[in-house]
Design an enzyme around this catalytic site. Structure first.
Site, mmCIF file in Angstrom:
data_model
loop_
_atom_site.group_PDB
_atom_site.id
_atom_site.type_symbol
_atom_site.label_atom_id
_atom_site.label_comp_id
_atom_site.label_asym_id
_atom_site.label_seq_id
_atom_site.Cartn_x
_atom_site.Cartn_y
_atom_site.Cartn_z
ATOM 1 N N CYS A 211 18.181 12.512 45.445
ATOM 2 C CA CYS A 211 18.759 11.281 45.301
ATOM 3 C C CYS A 211 19.165 10.786 46.798
ATOM 4 O O CYS A 211 19.671 11.493 47.422
ATOM 5 C CB CYS A 211 19.815 11.137 44.612
ATOM 6 S SG CYS A 211 19.906 11.448 42.918
ATOM 7 N N ARG B 9 12.394 1.621 36.759
ATOM 8 C CA ARG B 9 13.891 2.163 36.955
ATOM 9 C C ARG B 9 14.421 2.103 38.235
ATOM 10 O O ARG B 9 15.424 1.678 38.629
ATOM 11 C CB ARG B 9 13.564 3.884 36.797
ATOM 12 C CG ARG B 9 14.879 4.773 37.002
ATOM 13 C CD ARG B 9 14.817 6.027 36.715
ATOM 14 N NE ARG B 9 15.906 6.897 37.160
ATOM 15 C CZ ARG B 9 16.750 7.401 36.423
ATOM 16 N NH1 ARG B 9 16.994 7.172 35.087
ATOM 17 N NH2 ARG B 9 18.001 7.988 37.024
HETATM 18 P P1 XMP Z 1 19.363 17.551 40.176
HETATM 19 O O1 XMP Z 1 20.451 17.562 41.240
HETATM 20 O O2 XMP Z 1 19.244 18.483 39.358
HETATM 21 O O3 XMP Z 1 19.529 16.058 39.701
HETATM 22 O O4 XMP Z 1 17.975 17.311 41.162
HETATM 23 C C1 XMP Z 1 18.419 15.696 38.529
HETATM 24 C C2 XMP Z 1 18.938 14.267 38.549
HETATM 25 O O5 XMP Z 1 18.755 13.275 39.575
HETATM 26 C C3 XMP Z 1 18.512 11.920 39.061
HETATM 27 N N1 XMP Z 1 17.150 11.501 39.676
HETATM 28 C C4 XMP Z 1 17.188 10.614 40.558
HETATM 29 N N2 XMP Z 1 18.185 9.851 41.288
HETATM 30 N N3 XMP Z 1 17.026 8.958 42.806
HETATM 31 C C5 XMP Z 1 18.314 9.014 42.317
HETATM 32 O O6 XMP Z 1 19.164 8.306 42.793
HETATM 33 C C6 XMP Z 1 15.941 9.364 42.384
HETATM 34 O O7 XMP Z 1 14.587 9.280 42.593
HETATM 35 C C7 XMP Z 1 16.096 10.337 41.206
HETATM 36 N N4 XMP Z 1 15.262 11.162 40.459
HETATM 37 C C8 XMP Z 1 15.964 11.720 39.455
HETATM 38 C C9 XMP Z 1 18.363 11.985 37.469
HETATM 39 O O8 XMP Z 1 19.425 11.505 36.977
HETATM 40 C C10 XMP Z 1 18.055 13.364 37.250
HETATM 41 O O9 XMP Z 1 18.389 14.034 36.142
#
Ligand code: XMP
Length: 489
Positions: free
Chosen positions: A311, A410
């Protein structure tokens, strides 16, 4: 422009500032233990009506969860949420594959008609990767064809010319033990189930009985099929309705769920589907409070904004709610309203200890992207860098994921001009069962230290303490040269 007179003092704003703690800021205080780590019960609930045997959910991301990951995680007792960065048909197909992976009794049986050709039967078997088909005339069972019957027959022959007419079958209500005996006695792989009037009502296969024994802790529905969740946009009703036919759980995939339009669309969506709906992401007490009071039948909350390893939301927008803080906020709102809504802590999990801390803060399960993206079952590409294996992992708001049209609402271009995620590689770890075993063993150890024999006991008993920067330093190996840091070793 008129002067604003009724605003809050800026100094007051600072005085009431929150300390939004992250997993890195706290640790678990050891507590009196009545159970050994091996005896700790890690079963939990992921929605009001669905239980898991381990508190792990894989993220709906296109480098994390498609059918293979969802099947593997469910077989180990968790849940996979298939992503929606694809066409509706592709996502529906993923959910179907999970539901078809195993079953006590297959209900949506793939069949052929007596007048279909052998070629058509063979094509069906290949398409669905199955070795036999009941032959059905209108709705009546009239025969069965297996791979052996059709493989060496002329493709232009009709099914009725090659099928076995004297089918070994059982009546609806036959026990699994009895079905197993019939399969064994007749040395057959498939046992059609018929109702009193001879109509095909289901199919029991030898493979499914074997799988049931192989994965006793799998998360299953009442028909013995693996649990499956699917991501949806609240604005894509067509997708939600189609997925509702197969998935047990729908998960809204919105980076800021606390939004009037999103609430409105979700309300409509919830009234049109029968699956449990997990809503999110949210990060504050107020968001949970509004959702609880404005939306009926919430299946679960997905919480945390900006903590994911991919993120850039908080870095770019300075907005977010770290998963630990978000979990505590939302869990408190759920408790205050006496609502029966499980909380899923989403993003930022790196170790089993992080899982224990998320559960301590009130979560029922955690959602993970990064640790699962490293596995064989994730869809990301496997590459080598400097002689080591890595898998591709990207945020759903990363530039390349955004290029795929279906992720647009999204982190969409029309409302958002900036990417909110990055793309890169994570070290390859092998099968997801290895990662899950490590997470579960570590979680049991954490719970053992905390003196908690179950997730509920962790909520009640476990205590957290803040970690200072020097404490963080002391909490890892220090004053030693580790092999991984030495060129010589
Ligand atoms: P981890 O830490 O396991 O987190 O890699 C996975 C979660 O991250 C969120 N997610 C995003 N959040 N930008 C964001 O701000 C993104 O591009 C993005 N892609 C995924 C999502 O909630 C996921 O479960």
């Amino acid at each position: 422009m008129k002067a604003e007179t009724s605003r809050q003092s800026f100094l007051e704003k600072f005085k009431s500032i929150h300390v939004a703690l992250t997993f890195r800021d706290v640790f678990l205080l050891p507590g009196r233990a009545e159970v050994e780590p091996s005896e700790v019960d890690v079963r939990t609930r992921v929605t009001k009506t669905h239980n898991l045997n381990i508190p792990f959910v894989s993220s709906p991301m296109d480098t994390v969860t498609e059918s293979d990951m969802a099947i593997a995680v469910a077989r180990h007792g968790g849940l996979g949420v298939v992503h929606r960065n694809c066409s509706i048909d592709e996502e529906v197909e993923m959910a179907k594959r999970v539901k078809r992976a195993e079953a006590l009794i297959i209900r949506d049986v793939i069949t052929v008609a007596p007048d279909d050709t052998v070629g058509q039967a063979l094509a069906l078997m290949e398409k669905h990767n199955i070795s036999g088909l009941p032959v059905v005339e209108k709705t009546k069972l009239v025969g069965i064809v297996t791979g052996r019957d059709v493989r060496f027959a002329q493709p232009s022959l009709s099914v009725k010319q090659v099928m076995t007419k004297n089918v070994v079958k059982a009546e609806e209500g036959t026990s699994i033990e009895e079905a197993q005996r019939l399969l064994g006695d007749h040395k057959i792989e498939k046992l059609p189930i018929v109702n009193k009037t001879g109509e095909l009502a289901g199919l029991i296969t030898f493979k499914d009985i074997l799988l049931r024994g192989k994965y006793p802790d799998a998360a299953r529905d009442e028909n013995g099929q693996l649990l499956c969740a699917a991501a949806v946009s609240p604005f894509d009703l067509e997708r939600a309705k189609k997925l509702d036919e197969f998935a047990d759980i729908l998960v809204t995939d919105v980076s800021h769920f606390h939004n009037a339009n999103v609430f409105k669309a979700t309300k409509t969506l919830m009234s049109e589907v029968s699956a449990d709906v997990i809503v999110g992401n949210i990060g504050t007490y107020e968001a949970a409070e509004d959702a609880i009071t404005e939306l009926e039948h919430i299946g679960g909350f997905r919480v945390g904004i900006g903590s994911g390893s991919i993120c850039t939301t908080t870095e770019i927008t300075k907005a977010g709610s770290p998963t630990l803080f978000a979990t505590a906020q939302v869990s408190d709102a759920v408790a205050k309203y006496g609502a029966d809504i499980p909380v899923i802590a989403d993003g930022g999990i790196r170790t089993p200890g992080d899982v224990a801390i998320a559960l301590t803060a009130g979560a029922s399960a955690v959602m993970i992207g990064n640790l699962f993206a490293r596995c064989r079952e994730s869809p990301g590409t496997l590459i080598t860098i400097g002689g080591r294996y890595y898998k591709q992992y990207r945020g759903m708001g990363s530039p390349t994921a955004r290029e795929k049209r279906y992720s647009l609402d999204r982190y969409s271009l029309p409302s958002k001009g900036v990417p909110e995620g990055v793309e890169g590689w994570v070290p390859y770890k092998g099968e997801v069962s290895i990662v899950l075993d490590e997470l579960v063993s570590g979680l049991r150890a954490s719970m053992g230290y905390a003196g908690a024999g179950s997730v509920q006991e962790l909520w009640r008993k476990a205590r957290l303490a803040a970690l200072s920067p020097s404490g963080a330093e002391e909490a890892r190996p220090h004053d030693i040269l580790l092999p991984s840091e030495s060129q010589e070793v």
